[in-house]
Structure formats: structure tokens, C-alpha cells
Design a protein around this motif. Structure first.
Motif, PDB file in Angstrom:
ATOM      1  N   ALA A  31      -7.327  11.742   6.906  1.00 43.47           N
ATOM      2  CA  ALA A  31      -6.358  12.200   7.895  1.00 43.47           C
ATOM      3  C   ALA A  31      -5.808  10.989   8.648  1.00 43.47           C
ATOM      4  N   ASN A  32      -6.548   9.882   8.602  1.00 40.90           N
ATOM      5  CA  ASN A  32      -6.151   8.691   9.342  1.00 40.90           C
ATOM      6  C   ASN A  32      -5.473   7.706   8.393  1.00 40.90           C
ATOM      7  N   CYS A  33      -4.160   7.858   8.213  1.00 39.37           N
ATOM      8  CA  CYS A  33      -3.451   7.113   7.172  1.00 39.37           C
ATOM      9  C   CYS A  33      -2.442   6.119   7.741  1.00 39.37           C
ATOM     10  N   GLY A  34      -2.603   5.719   9.008  1.00 43.09           N
ATOM     11  CA  GLY A  34      -1.649   4.797   9.624  1.00 43.09           C
ATOM     12  C   GLY A  34      -1.543   3.475   8.878  1.00 43.09           C
ATOM     13  N   GLU A  35      -2.694   2.870   8.557  1.00 39.26           N
ATOM     14  CA  GLU A  35      -2.677   1.574   7.866  1.00 39.26           C
ATOM     15  C   GLU A  35      -2.158   1.733   6.437  1.00 39.26           C
ATOM     16  N   LEU A  36      -2.534   2.837   5.775  1.00 32.87           N
ATOM     17  CA  LEU A  36      -2.042   3.098   4.413  1.00 32.87           C
ATOM     18  C   LEU A  36      -0.511   3.201   4.416  1.00 32.87           C
ATOM     19  N   LEU A  37       0.046   3.884   5.412  1.00 30.14           N
ATOM     20  CA  LEU A  37       1.499   4.017   5.509  1.00 30.14           C
ATOM     21  C   LEU A  37       2.162   2.666   5.754  1.00 30.14           C
ATOM     22  N   ARG A  38       1.568   1.858   6.620  1.00 28.64           N
ATOM     23  CA  ARG A  38       2.104   0.507   6.879  1.00 28.64           C
ATOM     24  C   ARG A  38       2.091  -0.342   5.611  1.00 28.64           C
ATOM     25  N   LEU A  39       0.971  -0.313   4.903  1.00 26.14           N
ATOM     26  CA  LEU A  39       0.847  -1.095   3.664  1.00 26.14           C
ATOM     27  C   LEU A  39       1.889  -0.644   2.642  1.00 26.14           C
ATOM     28  N   LEU A  40       2.063   0.667   2.512  1.00 24.54           N
ATOM     29  CA  LEU A  40       3.031   1.178   1.537  1.00 24.54           C
ATOM     30  C   LEU A  40       4.448   0.767   1.931  1.00 24.54           C
ATOM     31  N   TYR A  41       4.775   0.853   3.210  1.00 22.77           N
ATOM     32  CA  TYR A  41       6.109   0.463   3.678  1.00 22.77           C
ATOM     33  C   TYR A  41       6.402  -1.001   3.339  1.00 22.77           C
ATOM     34  N   TYR A  42       5.461  -1.896   3.656  1.00 27.43           N
ATOM     35  CA  TYR A  42       5.705  -3.320   3.383  1.00 27.43           C
ATOM     36  C   TYR A  42       5.709  -3.609   1.879  1.00 27.43           C
TER      37      TYR A  42
END
Ligand code: ZN
Length: 245
Positions: free
Chosen positions: A106-117
Motif C-alpha cells: 500500500a506504501n508505493c511512494g518510492e516505487l512511483l518516484r522510481l518509475l517516473y524517473y
């Protein structure tokens, strides 16, 4: 019925009925499914946001736990990913990994950042798409709690630094010493292991610094593909399509 606004990236979709599409959107709170009704009509306002890779701010209706897209402000479409096969398959692999990892988080903030970059650098720089796929895979697995063992043997715990011979065992969770290697262990040289160590220490926005020598690229492609398939318990198909040269 309520309205929520969430930033996210479209990581998967499935067409249904004549004009509708069910989107999977990776957000900081995890992956959510949202229906984009009528989005496949040529004049639909939801058409631009109902494609893979799109990053945007989605306004969603929520009714009894089900979401539908009301509007979307597209911030980035990563259009060059659709014009080049190597870039496309590298980016498609990133989506496969993100979808697998987001299922139990449920805690996907870092995953989303990594995918964006990672999508940004794959679309808009001359970085090798395979290098971006490898560094994204390593860092996203680590961000979700699956850091591979790289300084100590994943089987016996011996220090791997300075050893001339070692392998990689996805089932053991990382690199292994010569004594613990099995006949079918994956090949990994000290140079590749050092490259992996450095990748894991990079900030998300510094992933574009990764430029791998050809042999390291080939070893880490194999290692990270097998390790991610082991962690996610599924076959990942996109990376096999990607030209390694
Ligand atoms: Zn060992």
C-alpha cells in the motif's frame, strides 16, 4: 459517491465493451483499478489519459469501493517510448515489475518516484534502455523490501569482497560464494556486483548516471530478470524482446 484526486502512472489496461477501458494506475497508496468509460471514442476527453505510461492527476469517482475516471490532467505522456521498440520494451518491463510489486504494497511512494524517473530517462535521454531497465528493477525491488544480498554470501554469510569467483542464486536471495555455488548458478563477476552495489546507493533522480559496459549489462540483465521473476512468482515477458546491443 465521492470524488478523489490522485497522481499516478497508468501501468496496465484492459479494453471492455465497445469503447471502455479498465485502467490500472500506480499511486502512492498502491495500484488502483479505474474504469475510463467511453475513452476509446475519438473525441473522448479521457482518450489522452487512457494509455500506458501516462503520468497525470486523475480525478476519480468512488462508489462502493469502485473507481471511475471523471477527468485527468496529463502531466507527461512519455511519447518517445511509443516510437522506438527498445525503449518501449524496457519501459514495458518496468510496468510489469511495478504491477507485481504494487500488488502486496500500500506504501508505493518510492516505487512511483522510481518509475517516473526511469520512464523519463528511458524516453528523453540517450541512456541505454537496458541500463534503465536494470537499475529500475534493482532499485524498485530494494524499495519494496527485496534487496538482494551483495556484500555477503546469501547462503553462508561469508564476505564476498575480494573473492575472485562467485555466482547469483535468485532462490537464496542474492550473490553466493564459490563454495555455495550450484552448477546452474547465474554468472556474476565482481565488476557486475560492484555496479549493482552502486546502483542500490543511487537516488532515484540519479539513475541516469548508470552507463554499463556491455558484459556487465548482459550479466545484470540475466540476474535481475531471474531475481525479479523469482520474487514476483511470474514470468516477465518484455525484457526478452529488448535488443541487448
Ligand atoms: Zn557461501
Amino acid at each position: 459517491m465521492s470524488l478523489v484526486t490522485l497522481s499516478g502512472i497508468v501501468t496496465r489496461y484492459a479494453n471492455y465493451k465497445d469503447n471502455d477501458r479498465m485502467l490500472t494506475i500506480l499511486t502512492e497508496q498502491g495500484s488502483i483499478g479505474a474504469a475510463a468509460r467511453g475513452c476509446r471514442r475519438p473525441n473522448s476527453q479521457l482518450l489522452p489519459c487512457s494509455e500506458l505510461f501516462v503520468y497525470g492527476e486523475f480525478v476519480l469517482f468512488e462508489k462502493q469501493g469502485k473507481y471511475s475516471v471523471n477527468a485527468c490532467d496529463v502531466r507527461e505522456s512519455f511519447y518517445p517510448l511509443r516510437q522506438d521498440m527498445d525503449r518501449f520494451y524496457a519501459a514495458a518491463h518496468m510496468l510489469e515489475v511495478a504491477n507485481g510489486l504494487a500488488e502486496d504494497g500500500a506504501n508505493c511512494g518510492e516505487l512511483l518516484r522510481l518509475l517516473y524517473y526511469a520512464l523519463t530517462y528511458t524516453a528523453y535521454t540517450d541512456n541505454h534502455p537496458m541500463d534503465m531497465a536494470v537499475v529500475f528493477t534493482a532499485k524498485s525491488l530494494a524499495a519494496m523490501g527485496y534487496t538482494p544480498s551483495i556484500t555477503r554470501c546469501a547462503c553462508c554469510g561469508d564476505d564476498l569482497r575480494g573473492l575472485p569467483r562467485m555466482g547469483f542464486e535468485p532462490r537464496a536471495g542474492g550473490a553466493v560464494c564459490g563454495g555455495c555455488m550450484a552448477p546452474d548458478s547465474l554468472k556474476i563477476t565482481p565488476l557486475s556486483l560492484e555496479a549493482l552495489r552502486r546502483m542500490l546507493n543511487l537516488a532515484a533522480e540519479d539513475m541516469r548516471k548508470v552507463v554499463l559496459p556491455q558484459q556487465v549489462r548482459e550479466e545484470l540483465r540475466r540476474v535481475m530478470l531471474d531475481y525479479s521473476e523469482h520474487v514476483l512468482e511470474r514470468k516477465l515477458r518484455s525484457l526478452a524482446q529488448l535488443n541487448n546491443n
